[in-house]
Design a protein around this motif. Sequence first.
Motif, PDB file in Angstrom:
ATOM      1  N   UNK A 148     -41.867 116.199  -6.253  1.00 31.00           N
ATOM      2  CA  UNK A 148     -42.492 117.279  -4.930  1.00 31.00           C
ATOM      3  C   UNK A 148     -42.442 116.835  -3.699  1.00 31.00           C
ATOM      4  N   UNK A 149     -42.349 118.303  -2.945  1.00 35.46           N
ATOM      5  CA  UNK A 149     -42.063 118.034  -1.476  1.00 35.46           C
ATOM      6  C   UNK A 149     -43.559 119.399  -0.981  1.00 35.46           C
ATOM      7  N   UNK A 150     -43.845 118.835   0.264  1.00 38.37           N
ATOM      8  CA  UNK A 150     -44.629 120.019   0.908  1.00 38.37           C
ATOM      9  C   UNK A 150     -45.740 119.552   2.346  1.00 38.37           C
ATOM     10  N   UNK A 151     -46.682 120.159   2.913  1.00 42.67           N
ATOM     11  CA  UNK A 151     -46.575 120.348   4.192  1.00 42.67           C
ATOM     12  C   UNK A 151     -47.673 120.252   3.663  1.00 42.67           C
ATOM     13  N   UNK A 152     -48.911 119.784   5.250  1.00 45.01           N
ATOM     14  CA  UNK A 152     -50.089 120.520   5.328  1.00 45.01           C
ATOM     15  C   UNK A 152     -50.713 120.148   6.875  1.00 45.01           C
ATOM     16  N   UNK A 153     -52.284 119.427   6.932  1.00 44.75           N
ATOM     17  CA  UNK A 153     -52.768 118.927   8.174  1.00 44.75           C
ATOM     18  C   UNK A 153     -53.494 117.601   7.825  1.00 44.75           C
ATOM     19  N   UNK A 154     -53.133 117.054   8.646  1.00 40.39           N
ATOM     20  CA  UNK A 154     -53.969 115.817   8.607  1.00 40.39           C
ATOM     21  C   UNK A 154     -55.332 115.266   9.297  1.00 40.39           C
TER      22      UNK A 154
END
Length: 213
Positions: A148-154
Motif C-alpha cells: 500500500x501507499x498513501x498520504x496525510x498529515x502529521x
Amino acid sequence: MVNWITPGVLASVLLWQSPVAVALQANQNSPRIEPQITQSDVVPARLDTENFAVALRGGALAIEDFGNSGLAAVQLSYHINEDFYVSAEYALAKAGLTSYERLSGAAPLLTDDERQWQFYGAELGYVLLPGEVYLGSDYAINTGWSLFAGAGNVDFAGDTVFAVKFGSQFRLYLTDWLALDLVVNDYVFETTILAESKTTHNLSMALGLAVYF
C-alpha cells in the motif's frame, strides 16, 4: 443363385466362429465393471462477502531522532474488489528524548504536548499474494499479503506537515469476519526541529485485529 449364396453363407459361418468373433461375443455377454471411486468433499473458502473492515492495532514507532515509542492505530477500509482497497487511518504515538537531550542535560526541546505524534490520512492497497497457510494436512487458513501507499498529515512538535506512507500488510483470516494482521510501514515527512530541514523516515510495526461488516 444357389451357387452364389452358398459361398457367402459359408464365409459368414467361418467368420462367426473365428477367435476374434468369439472374443467380441464374450465381451458383450460379460458383466460391466463399475469403478469404485470415493468422492472427496471439497469445502470452499468461506470469507465474509462484506466490503468494509475496521482494524485496531498496537505496536512500535521509531520516530527519527526521538527513539522508539508505543503506537496505536485505527483503520477503516473499503474493499473495492478482490485486489484493491482504500483505507483511512488515524495513528497516535508519543516521542521520547533526543540523544542531545539525554547527553547534554539541557532544557527539553519540546513540551509534553509537543511530543504527541499523530497521523491521519488515506492509502490505496493492492493484494499481491492471496493464499493459504496449512496447519497440518486437514486444516488451512486463508491469508493475504498486500502492498500500500498513501498520504496525510502529521501533527508533531507544534506543527502540521504533509507526510507520505508506504508499506506492506499480512492478513490471516481467523474466521469469515475476523482477521489478524501485521502491518509494517514508513511515515516520511520533513521536519525542522533540530534547526535544519530534513526528510525523516519513521518506521513502524503493528499487530492488530480486523472486523468485517
